[in-house]
Scaffold this active site. Sequence first.
Site, short mmCIF file in Angstrom:
data_model
loop_
_atom_site.label_atom_id
_atom_site.label_comp_id
_atom_site.label_asym_id
_atom_site.label_seq_id
_atom_site.Cartn_x
_atom_site.Cartn_y
_atom_site.Cartn_z
N ARG A 49 186.88 11.80 -121.49
CA ARG A 49 187.51 12.95 -121.78
C ARG A 49 186.66 14.05 -120.93
O ARG A 49 185.25 14.12 -121.40
CB ARG A 49 187.24 13.43 -123.38
CG ARG A 49 188.03 14.45 -123.59
CD ARG A 49 187.88 14.67 -125.33
NE ARG A 49 186.46 15.26 -125.38
CZ ARG A 49 186.33 15.85 -126.76
NH1 ARG A 49 187.15 15.68 -127.71
NH2 ARG A 49 185.17 16.12 -127.10
N GLY A 93 180.98 8.40 -120.41
CA GLY A 93 180.63 9.92 -120.23
C GLY A 93 181.11 10.57 -121.37
O GLY A 93 181.27 11.77 -121.60
N GLY A 94 180.95 9.85 -122.47
CA GLY A 94 181.32 10.38 -123.98
C GLY A 94 180.48 11.18 -124.94
O GLY A 94 180.72 11.49 -125.92
N HIS A 109 187.46 15.72 -114.46
CA HIS A 109 187.40 16.95 -113.85
C HIS A 109 185.97 17.75 -113.38
O HIS A 109 186.01 18.70 -112.95
CB HIS A 109 188.17 17.94 -114.94
CG HIS A 109 187.11 18.55 -115.83
ND1 HIS A 109 187.60 19.73 -116.68
CD2 HIS A 109 185.91 17.98 -116.48
CE1 HIS A 109 186.41 19.96 -117.66
NE2 HIS A 109 185.76 18.94 -117.33
N ASP A 146 175.71 4.29 -116.01
CA ASP A 146 175.91 5.17 -114.87
C ASP A 146 177.50 4.68 -114.55
O ASP A 146 177.55 3.70 -113.81
CB ASP A 146 174.91 4.97 -113.68
CG ASP A 146 175.34 5.83 -112.61
OD1 ASP A 146 176.36 6.29 -112.55
OD2 ASP A 146 174.52 5.72 -111.40
N PHE A 147 178.28 5.66 -114.45
CA PHE A 147 179.77 5.39 -113.98
C PHE A 147 180.02 5.04 -112.67
O PHE A 147 180.99 4.83 -112.06
CB PHE A 147 180.76 6.20 -114.92
CG PHE A 147 180.54 7.52 -114.95
CD1 PHE A 147 180.34 8.20 -113.65
CD2 PHE A 147 180.74 8.34 -115.83
CE1 PHE A 147 180.34 9.56 -113.58
CE2 PHE A 147 180.51 9.82 -116.03
CZ PHE A 147 180.33 10.46 -114.65
C1 LIG Z 1 181.97 17.35 -119.49
S1 LIG Z 1 180.82 16.32 -120.33
C2 LIG Z 1 182.05 15.52 -121.20
C3 LIG Z 1 181.60 14.98 -122.31
C4 LIG Z 1 182.53 14.15 -123.59
N1 LIG Z 1 183.38 13.37 -122.87
C5 LIG Z 1 183.25 15.51 -124.34
O1 LIG Z 1 184.51 15.55 -123.90
O2 LIG Z 1 182.69 16.06 -124.97
C6 LIG Z 1 180.77 15.00 -119.15
C7 LIG Z 1 179.76 14.00 -119.43
O3 LIG Z 1 179.62 13.09 -118.21
C8 LIG Z 1 178.28 12.50 -118.55
N2 LIG Z 1 177.96 11.89 -117.12
C9 LIG Z 1 177.46 12.45 -115.98
N3 LIG Z 1 177.18 11.82 -114.97
C10 LIG Z 1 177.50 10.51 -115.55
C11 LIG Z 1 177.07 9.28 -114.97
N4 LIG Z 1 176.76 8.95 -113.54
N5 LIG Z 1 177.31 8.22 -115.75
C12 LIG Z 1 177.64 8.29 -117.04
N6 LIG Z 1 178.12 9.40 -117.55
C13 LIG Z 1 177.68 10.50 -117.04
C14 LIG Z 1 177.47 13.67 -118.86
O4 LIG Z 1 176.23 13.36 -119.33
C15 LIG Z 1 178.44 14.39 -119.73
O5 LIG Z 1 178.13 14.11 -121.03
#
Ligand SMILES: C[S@@+](CC[C@H](N)C(=O)[O-])C[C@H]1O[C@@H](n2cnc3c(N)ncnc32)[C@H](O)[C@@H]1O
Length: 403
Positions: free
Chosen positions: A307, A241-242, A311, A291-292
């Site tokens: 990161r 989710g980077g 939350h 997809d996590f």
């Molecule tokens: C708050 S953002 C944080 C992004 C990055 N880690 C940062 O700190 O800038 C949360 C991230 O989780 C990703 N995300 C949401 N659902 C997800 C999923 N099911 N699998 C993978 N990534 C996902 C979103 O696309 C988003 O970019």
Amino acid sequence: MAEHDIGSNKHNEAIAKALKQVSAHGTDLIDGDSAAREKLIASARELVAVAETPVETLLWNIWAPPTRSVALRIAVDLKVFETAVQDDGRPKSDAEFATPTAASPILVKRITRVCASMHMLEEKSSGLYAPNALTRLLARPEYTGSWDCAQPSFAHMPTYLKNTQFKNPQNPTDGPFQYGQKYPGHGFGWLTDHPDVFQAFHHYAYTLRKHRPNWVEMYPVHDRHISGPRENDSSVLVDIGGGTGQILQDFRKSTPEYAGRLVLQEVPEVIAVAQGMELDKSTNIELQVHDFFTPQPIKGARAYFMRSVLHDWADEQCRVILGHLRDAMEPGYSRILINDCVLADEHAAWQHISLDIFMMALASAQERTESEWHALIDSCGLKIAGIYNKGEGNEGMIEVILE
Ligand SMILES: C[S@@+](CC[C@H](N)C(=O)[O-])C[C@H]1O[C@@H](n2cnc3c(N)ncnc32)[C@H](O)[C@@H]1O
């Protein structure tokens, strides 16, 4: 908020005490103690709270924060900050601020004077404004992303909570966000349906952290991640989710001695944006759609980094995400690195407390205290090996290993 009659001995004593604190921290800062700056700000806020009457504090709370917030957002659309910094920041009139959008100069005047009174512009003389350091920050595009996502949820949150008998929101697809935005799916779906906000949001997430301590500064990266427990270590750092990959790019640049793989895992829409942003090819970052909530395809990585991911989710969903990582970890070698807020159990930092309500508004989620992190991690059959922090109110690093 003054607890005693204004001008009474008790009130004067309280002001004198608060002033002394401001003076002591200010002196420490001037004498070169940079850590005193945050204490100075906190004590100056305390001084205001002591000096104000309850009614003044109440009126400030009712009037000022919402006005400031909405004026800021309108000023961005009016291009006030962008205009202010042009021509080397030459002071400009409301008529000039009105030109880019052909707005009513009277309307613009009503907005610019709020911006000036809240330190977003500097008022040089009647109706003439110059930029300050904050104006220059606001002239950049990324700071609208968070407002556009959250404000409808904030506005409707009291009604939502009343309607749901004040239950703690925990459903990511049926909470204050869906109620406020009149949107049936998850907030991340809403973001991808709104490309402008989506772009701004990712820029915001990235820029925000550039101004806060980087995980590499607080975590013993060299010990844990570079000097190997094995010969010819084929290490992998996976950023789950980077976002659009800048964290990994920064890591590669700041840590050239790290020779392992760097993998960014994201949803397809974000991977597409990351591809469009053309990460520096020399950093060799692998982009992977993942997809996590499904099993982790990279087994036995040296570190699974997240990161501001956990939350975004209530405990139930976090347990699924962490469970897939636990199943992929190699005992004694793999670690999960969580870069998120760790709220103090007492007198928590205002940034953490505010973000907690933001997370409620955006995702029916939450920030967590140290004991809540322990309970969550333990419930997944994992163990917190260490918590690293740098400065109150910033995000910490939680290092997790297999039990
Ligand atoms: C708050 S953002 C944080 C992004 C990055 N880690 C940062 O700190 O800038 C949360 C991230 O989780 C990703 N995300 C949401 N659902 C997800 C999923 N099911 N699998 C993978 N990534 C996902 C979103 O696309 C988003 O970019």
